[in-house]
Design a protein around this motif. Sequence first.
Motif, PDB file in Angstrom:
ATOM      1  N   LEU A  54      55.609  -1.079  12.477  1.00 32.80           N
ATOM      2  CA  LEU A  54      56.763  -0.171  12.604  1.00 32.80           C
ATOM      3  C   LEU A  54      57.965  -0.991  13.062  1.00 32.80           C
ATOM      4  CD1 LEU A  54      55.595   3.102  14.400  1.00 32.80           C
ATOM      5  CD2 LEU A  54      56.616   2.909  12.163  1.00 32.80           C
ATOM      6  N   THR A  55      59.001  -1.004  12.251  1.00 36.81           N
ATOM      7  CA  THR A  55      60.234  -1.687  12.638  1.00 36.81           C
ATOM      8  C   THR A  55      61.011  -0.790  13.597  1.00 36.81           C
ATOM      9  OG1 THR A  55      61.534  -0.734  10.845  1.00 36.81           O
ATOM     10  CG2 THR A  55      60.340  -2.798  10.370  1.00 36.81           C
ATOM     11  N   PRO A  56      61.981  -1.331  14.327  1.00 37.58           N
ATOM     12  CA  PRO A  56      62.815  -0.479  15.179  1.00 37.58           C
ATOM     13  C   PRO A  56      63.467   0.669  14.405  1.00 37.58           C
ATOM     14  CG  PRO A  56      63.125  -2.752  15.809  1.00 37.58           C
ATOM     15  CD  PRO A  56      62.262  -2.748  14.580  1.00 37.58           C
ATOM     16  N   ALA A  57      63.895   0.405  13.172  1.00 31.91           N
ATOM     17  CA  ALA A  57      64.503   1.465  12.350  1.00 31.91           C
ATOM     18  C   ALA A  57      63.486   2.556  12.034  1.00 31.91           C
ATOM     19  CB  ALA A  57      65.066   0.876  11.062  1.00 31.91           C
ATOM     20  N   ASP A  58      62.247   2.147  11.678  1.00 32.97           N
ATOM     21  CA  ASP A  58      61.189   3.125  11.378  1.00 32.97           C
ATOM     22  C   ASP A  58      60.848   3.948  12.624  1.00 32.97           C
ATOM     23  OD1 ASP A  58      61.043   2.150   8.788  1.00 32.97           O
ATOM     24  OD2 ASP A  58      59.344   0.827   9.216  1.00 32.97           O
ATOM     25  N   LEU A  59      60.773   3.285  13.772  1.00 30.60           N
ATOM     26  CA  LEU A  59      60.444   3.959  15.028  1.00 30.60           C
ATOM     27  C   LEU A  59      61.484   5.030  15.361  1.00 30.60           C
ATOM     28  CD1 LEU A  59      58.648   4.137  17.579  1.00 30.60           C
ATOM     29  CD2 LEU A  59      60.107   2.372  18.590  1.00 30.60           C
ATOM     30  N   CYS A  60      62.741   4.723  15.139  1.00 31.28           N
ATOM     31  CA  CYS A  60      63.822   5.670  15.472  1.00 31.28           C
ATOM     32  C   CYS A  60      63.857   6.866  14.539  1.00 31.28           C
ATOM     33  CB  CYS A  60      65.165   4.953  15.462  1.00 31.28           C
ATOM     34  SG  CYS A  60      65.314   3.722  16.774  1.00 31.28           S
ATOM     35  N   GLU A  61      63.229   6.747  13.367  1.00 30.99           N
ATOM     36  CA  GLU A  61      63.195   7.858  12.405  1.00 30.99           C
ATOM     37  C   GLU A  61      62.059   8.835  12.664  1.00 30.99           C
ATOM     38  OE1 GLU A  61      62.998   6.302   8.466  1.00 30.99           O
ATOM     39  OE2 GLU A  61      65.017   5.474   8.530  1.00 30.99           O
ATOM     40  N   LEU A  62      61.087   8.450  13.470  1.00 34.51           N
ATOM     41  CA  LEU A  62      59.916   9.302  13.681  1.00 34.51           C
ATOM     42  C   LEU A  62      60.283  10.591  14.411  1.00 34.51           C
ATOM     43  CD1 LEU A  62      57.202   6.672  14.710  1.00 34.51           C
ATOM     44  CD2 LEU A  62      57.592   7.691  12.467  1.00 34.51           C
ATOM     45  N   THR A  63      59.652  11.671  13.993  1.00 32.79           N
ATOM     46  CA  THR A  63      59.838  12.965  14.650  1.00 32.79           C
ATOM     47  C   THR A  63      58.945  13.023  15.886  1.00 32.79           C
ATOM     48  OG1 THR A  63      58.038  14.017  13.427  1.00 32.79           O
ATOM     49  CG2 THR A  63      60.237  14.058  12.394  1.00 32.79           C
ATOM     50  N   PRO A  64      59.161  13.976  16.782  1.00 34.25           N
ATOM     51  CA  PRO A  64      58.274  14.113  17.940  1.00 34.25           C
ATOM     52  C   PRO A  64      56.803  14.280  17.548  1.00 34.25           C
ATOM     53  CG  PRO A  64      60.260  15.370  18.307  1.00 34.25           C
ATOM     54  CD  PRO A  64      60.320  14.862  16.885  1.00 34.25           C
ATOM     55  N   ASP A  65      56.533  14.981  16.462  1.00 34.18           N
ATOM     56  CA  ASP A  65      55.143  15.140  16.016  1.00 34.18           C
ATOM     57  C   ASP A  65      54.546  13.805  15.579  1.00 34.18           C
ATOM     58  OD1 ASP A  65      55.003  17.841  16.527  1.00 34.18           O
ATOM     59  OD2 ASP A  65      55.625  18.418  14.499  1.00 34.18           O
ATOM     60  N   GLU A  66      55.358  12.972  14.927  1.00 28.80           N
ATOM     61  CA  GLU A  66      54.868  11.676  14.473  1.00 28.80           C
ATOM     62  C   GLU A  66      54.704  10.690  15.633  1.00 28.80           C
ATOM     63  OE1 GLU A  66      56.785  11.622   9.986  1.00 28.80           O
ATOM     64  OE2 GLU A  66      58.060  11.074  11.684  1.00 28.80           O
ATOM     65  N   LEU A  67      55.472  10.880  16.700  1.00 32.55           N
ATOM     66  CA  LEU A  67      55.357  10.015  17.872  1.00 32.55           C
ATOM     67  C   LEU A  67      54.156  10.364  18.742  1.00 32.55           C
ATOM     68  CD1 LEU A  67      59.099   9.920  19.011  1.00 32.55           C
ATOM     69  CD2 LEU A  67      57.787   7.977  18.157  1.00 32.55           C
ATOM     70  N   ALA A  68      53.629  11.564  18.600  1.00 33.49           N
ATOM     71  CA  ALA A  68      52.566  12.064  19.473  1.00 33.49           C
ATOM     72  C   ALA A  68      51.253  11.324  19.257  1.00 33.49           C
ATOM     73  CB  ALA A  68      52.352  13.551  19.233  1.00 33.49           C
ATOM     74  N   THR A  69      50.397  11.392  20.269  1.00 37.63           N
ATOM     75  CA  THR A  69      49.061  10.798  20.173  1.00 37.63           C
ATOM     76  C   THR A  69      48.219  11.608  19.196  1.00 37.63           C
ATOM     77  OG1 THR A  69      48.177  12.148  21.961  1.00 37.63           O
ATOM     78  CG2 THR A  69      49.142  10.017  22.572  1.00 37.63           C
ATOM     79  N   LYS A  92      45.508  18.856  18.947  1.00 43.06           N
ATOM     80  CA  LYS A  92      45.702  20.045  19.774  1.00 43.06           C
ATOM     81  C   LYS A  92      46.777  20.958  19.169  1.00 43.06           C
ATOM     82  CE  LYS A  92      46.853  21.410  24.513  1.00 43.06           C
ATOM     83  NZ  LYS A  92      47.219  20.920  25.842  1.00 43.06           N
ATOM     84  N   ARG A  93      47.870  20.375  18.715  1.00 43.66           N
ATOM     85  CA  ARG A  93      48.935  21.164  18.081  1.00 43.66           C
ATOM     86  C   ARG A  93      48.447  21.825  16.797  1.00 43.66           C
ATOM     87  NH1 ARG A  93      53.951  16.913  18.753  1.00 43.66           N
ATOM     88  NH2 ARG A  93      54.353  17.332  20.955  1.00 43.66           N
ATOM     89  N   ALA A  94      47.641  21.104  16.012  1.00 46.02           N
ATOM     90  CA  ALA A  94      47.107  21.666  14.770  1.00 46.02           C
ATOM     91  C   ALA A  94      46.190  22.851  15.066  1.00 46.02           C
ATOM     92  CB  ALA A  94      46.355  20.598  13.985  1.00 46.02           C
ATOM     93  N   ARG A  95      45.367  22.727  16.112  1.00 41.59           N
ATOM     94  CA  ARG A  95      44.481  23.842  16.497  1.00 41.59           C
ATOM     95  C   ARG A  95      45.290  25.047  16.962  1.00 41.59           C
ATOM     96  NH1 ARG A  95      40.072  20.325  19.812  1.00 41.59           N
ATOM     97  NH2 ARG A  95      38.902  19.580  18.011  1.00 41.59           N
ATOM     98  N   MET A  96      46.345  24.800  17.726  1.00 42.38           N
ATOM     99  CA  MET A  96      47.189  25.910  18.193  1.00 42.38           C
ATOM    100  C   MET A  96      47.867  26.590  17.016  1.00 42.38           C
ATOM    101  SD  MET A  96      48.749  24.262  21.745  1.00 42.38           S
ATOM    102  CE  MET A  96      50.336  24.869  21.395  1.00 42.38           C
ATOM    103  N   GLU A  97      48.333  25.815  16.047  1.00 43.97           N
ATOM    104  CA  GLU A  97      48.975  26.382  14.864  1.00 43.97           C
ATOM    105  C   GLU A  97      47.982  27.189  14.039  1.00 43.97           C
ATOM    106  OE1 GLU A  97      51.753  27.555  12.239  1.00 43.97           O
ATOM    107  OE2 GLU A  97      52.156  26.482  14.104  1.00 43.97           O
TER     108      GLU A  97
END
Length: 199
Positions: free
Chosen positions: A97-112, A118-123
Amino acid sequence: METGDADTTAPAASSPSEITDVPDPAEVRSKIAVLLGDAIEDPSPLYDLGRAVEAELFARYAVGDTRSGEYRGKARSIAFNLRGNLSLRARVLGGELTPADLCELTPDELATDALKLKRARMEEKATRKRTRGGMDAAFPTDRYTCAECGSTNCAYLPVSGHRDIGKNETWGSKDSQAADGRALVKCKDCNTEWTESVL
């Protein structure tokens, strides 16, 4: 009357530059670079990777102003997720992941992965609640009109044991409202559901 050695002169007024409490942009950027470098566990002594991520964030979100909420918020979000997500940190350190790629990630993509699961189960649970099953045994009818699409192609199920506890407690009724003949109605055309009195 003399007061002796007491100094009675008023303090000098502060200049306008001393009154404003605007942080130095270079200092803010440096602190954010260190924050990101610590979170990445950047092995370089000057946090080269942290500075590269900060530079990318600044170019994308700061719009020339280090006080930008979007710039600071994205920096905090990335730092938080890098600390808790070992695989994300490894991908950044390994160059995947380049710095540019890292900055484009959404909160969902940054998550563990665990948080994503857990989010998928809740949804999925929320979706199951929204799309209620059991309407297979419903009675077809054309006596109800859907407020969403205007169709009369509906099905209904009598709701037994329906009780509005809040209303009953407010008005002091101990009786169930099942006697008023409520029904769960579903439009077969647009799948909208609502409750209504049995006609």
